[in-house]
Design an enzyme around this catalytic site. Sequence first.
Site, PDB file in Angstrom:
ATOM      1  N   LYS A 105      -0.316   0.483 -12.585  1.00  0.00           N
ATOM      2  CA  LYS A 105       0.290  -0.827 -12.854  1.00  0.00           C
ATOM      3  C   LYS A 105       0.155  -1.199 -14.321  1.00  0.00           C
ATOM      4  O   LYS A 105       1.080  -1.760 -14.910  1.00  0.00           O
ATOM      5  CB  LYS A 105      -0.353  -1.908 -11.976  1.00  0.00           C
ATOM      6  CG  LYS A 105       0.094  -1.806 -10.523  1.00  0.00           C
ATOM      7  CD  LYS A 105      -0.345  -3.017  -9.730  1.00  0.00           C
ATOM      8  CE  LYS A 105       0.101  -2.894  -8.290  1.00  0.00           C
ATOM      9  NZ  LYS A 105      -0.472  -3.921  -7.421  1.00  0.00           N
ATOM     10  N   LYS A 188       8.517   4.714   0.242  1.00  0.00           N
ATOM     11  CA  LYS A 188       7.976   3.801   1.254  1.00  0.00           C
ATOM     12  C   LYS A 188       8.780   2.513   1.289  1.00  0.00           C
ATOM     13  O   LYS A 188       9.184   2.017   0.237  1.00  0.00           O
ATOM     14  CB  LYS A 188       6.540   3.443   0.820  1.00  0.00           C
ATOM     15  CG  LYS A 188       5.490   3.779   1.826  1.00  0.00           C
ATOM     16  CD  LYS A 188       4.097   3.471   1.321  1.00  0.00           C
ATOM     17  CE  LYS A 188       3.868   2.035   0.892  1.00  0.00           C
ATOM     18  NZ  LYS A 188       2.459   1.661   0.770  1.00  0.00           N
ATOM     19  N   LYS A 191       8.447  -4.256  -0.530  1.00  0.00           N
ATOM     20  CA  LYS A 191       9.142  -5.456  -1.021  1.00  0.00           C
ATOM     21  C   LYS A 191       9.485  -5.320  -2.498  1.00  0.00           C
ATOM     22  O   LYS A 191      10.321  -6.032  -3.008  1.00  0.00           O
ATOM     23  CB  LYS A 191       8.304  -6.704  -0.779  1.00  0.00           C
ATOM     24  CG  LYS A 191       6.952  -6.633  -1.431  1.00  0.00           C
ATOM     25  CD  LYS A 191       6.122  -7.864  -1.171  1.00  0.00           C
ATOM     26  CE  LYS A 191       4.744  -7.702  -1.769  1.00  0.00           C
ATOM     27  NZ  LYS A 191       3.792  -6.973  -0.970  1.00  0.00           N
TER      28      LYS A 191
HETATM   29  P1  AMP Z   1       1.300  -4.127   0.883  1.00  0.00           P
HETATM   30  O1  AMP Z   1       2.307  -5.203   1.114  1.00  0.00           O
HETATM   31  O2  AMP Z   1       1.878  -2.894   0.240  1.00  0.00           O
HETATM   32  O3  AMP Z   1       0.056  -4.618   0.217  1.00  0.00           O
HETATM   33  O4  AMP Z   1       0.841  -3.620   2.309  1.00  0.00           O
HETATM   34  C1  AMP Z   1       0.207  -4.426   3.262  1.00  0.00           C
HETATM   35  C2  AMP Z   1      -0.115  -3.575   4.474  1.00  0.00           C
HETATM   36  O5  AMP Z   1       1.077  -3.026   5.049  1.00  0.00           O
HETATM   37  C3  AMP Z   1      -1.023  -2.372   4.177  1.00  0.00           C
HETATM   38  O6  AMP Z   1      -1.916  -2.209   5.268  1.00  0.00           O
HETATM   39  C4  AMP Z   1      -0.070  -1.215   4.086  1.00  0.00           C
HETATM   40  O7  AMP Z   1      -0.696   0.010   4.429  1.00  0.00           O
HETATM   41  C5  AMP Z   1       1.018  -1.599   5.096  1.00  0.00           C
HETATM   42  N1  AMP Z   1       2.319  -1.077   4.630  1.00  0.00           N
HETATM   43  C6  AMP Z   1       3.028  -1.510   3.571  1.00  0.00           C
HETATM   44  N2  AMP Z   1       4.189  -0.832   3.445  1.00  0.00           N
HETATM   45  C7  AMP Z   1       4.224   0.065   4.450  1.00  0.00           C
HETATM   46  C8  AMP Z   1       5.158   1.067   4.872  1.00  0.00           C
HETATM   47  N3  AMP Z   1       6.325   1.257   4.257  1.00  0.00           N
HETATM   48  N4  AMP Z   1       4.870   1.794   5.970  1.00  0.00           N
HETATM   49  C9  AMP Z   1       3.720   1.594   6.627  1.00  0.00           C
HETATM   50  N5  AMP Z   1       2.787   0.687   6.306  1.00  0.00           N
HETATM   51  C10 AMP Z   1       3.026  -0.077   5.216  1.00  0.00           C
END
Ligand code: AMP
Length: 324
Positions: A105, A188, A191
């Site tokens: 980042k 992946k 957002k």
């Molecule tokens: P984040 O919004 O990236 O901080 O993710 C929040 C939670 O959602 C974490 O536990 C991630 O592992 C899960 N997560 C986020 N994106 C994905 C994805 N595309 N597939 C599976 N799990 C996800």
Amino acid sequence: MQPSDDSLHLGNYLGALVSWRNLQNKYDSYFCVVDMHALTSKFDPAELASRTRQTAAQYIAAGVDPEKATLFVQSNVPAHAELAWVLNTLTGFGEASRMTQFKDKSQRFGNDGTTVGLFTYPMLMAADILLYQTNLVPVGDDQKQHLELSRTLAERFNSRFGDTFAVPDIWVPESSARVYDLQEPTAKMSKSAESDAGLIRIMDDPAITAKKIRRAVTDNDALIKFDPQNKPGVSNLLAIISTLAEESIQQTQDRLAGLGYGDLKKEVEERVMAEIIPVRERTMELLAGSELDDMLSAGATKAANVASETLAQVYDKIGFYRQS
Ligand code: AMP
């Protein structure tokens, strides 16, 4: 999760929330909306409180039960910031500099766009975990290094000041439901994707979600086969169906053998809709009333009781002057 959007996406739902709602039946669980972490990315102060409420409402609507688990908002429990400070003083500058998420980042944002808050993020995360004498932390691969640091800091504190913290283990989901972007299926679902077209958001109008699914990228050979290397789009759709249908990918593939991509997308649409429409509706109901705020207030009280006990031990052990 950070309250950084009005809606969680299908990756958050299948990759995290579904396993959380199962874990709460087996363990004494703590779930929080990490609004303090959200300050390390771009955020809008006019939106932060409502997004925090929205995120918490989606946790509950997806099945996190405040009667079973402790559900709260991070900034409502000041011990998180207090323990994070102590942990900052126990972390080496070089040690924190090696965190790959920070390196990625900070490289992206440059020196001027990188805050000290982003640098100390992993120590705040360690505080989130260690305050509750946590044994298991359900996190994805991308958080493994931060969890390692939490373990190191717990061990370091324990050996320097005496046994205080449980040393947490990582909890890896049995079937890792990773969801990929519908338009760019090698990335992946996230957002922060450049285009919104590949993102299934729980709170979107169902008509928009249906359109996105129908436009999902596939390929030209019209063969329903799980092969992430050569057929990432089709494989992603198959994986979504298999997770929602609670069957193996092989079973899903066999069931759909010989059908066309139109049929594959139709099943994705039906299953995704059946799953997320009730979550969306329950979220809207929760947001309209005050029950949600009562739940978060009770959760914060419960969390603060446990957290302040741990913090008091920490303060005693490090020799702070304590008011009687
Ligand atoms: P984040 O919004 O990236 O901080 O993710 C929040 C939670 O959602 C974490 O536990 C991630 O592992 C899960 N997560 C986020 N994106 C994905 C994805 N595309 N597939 C599976 N799990 C996800």
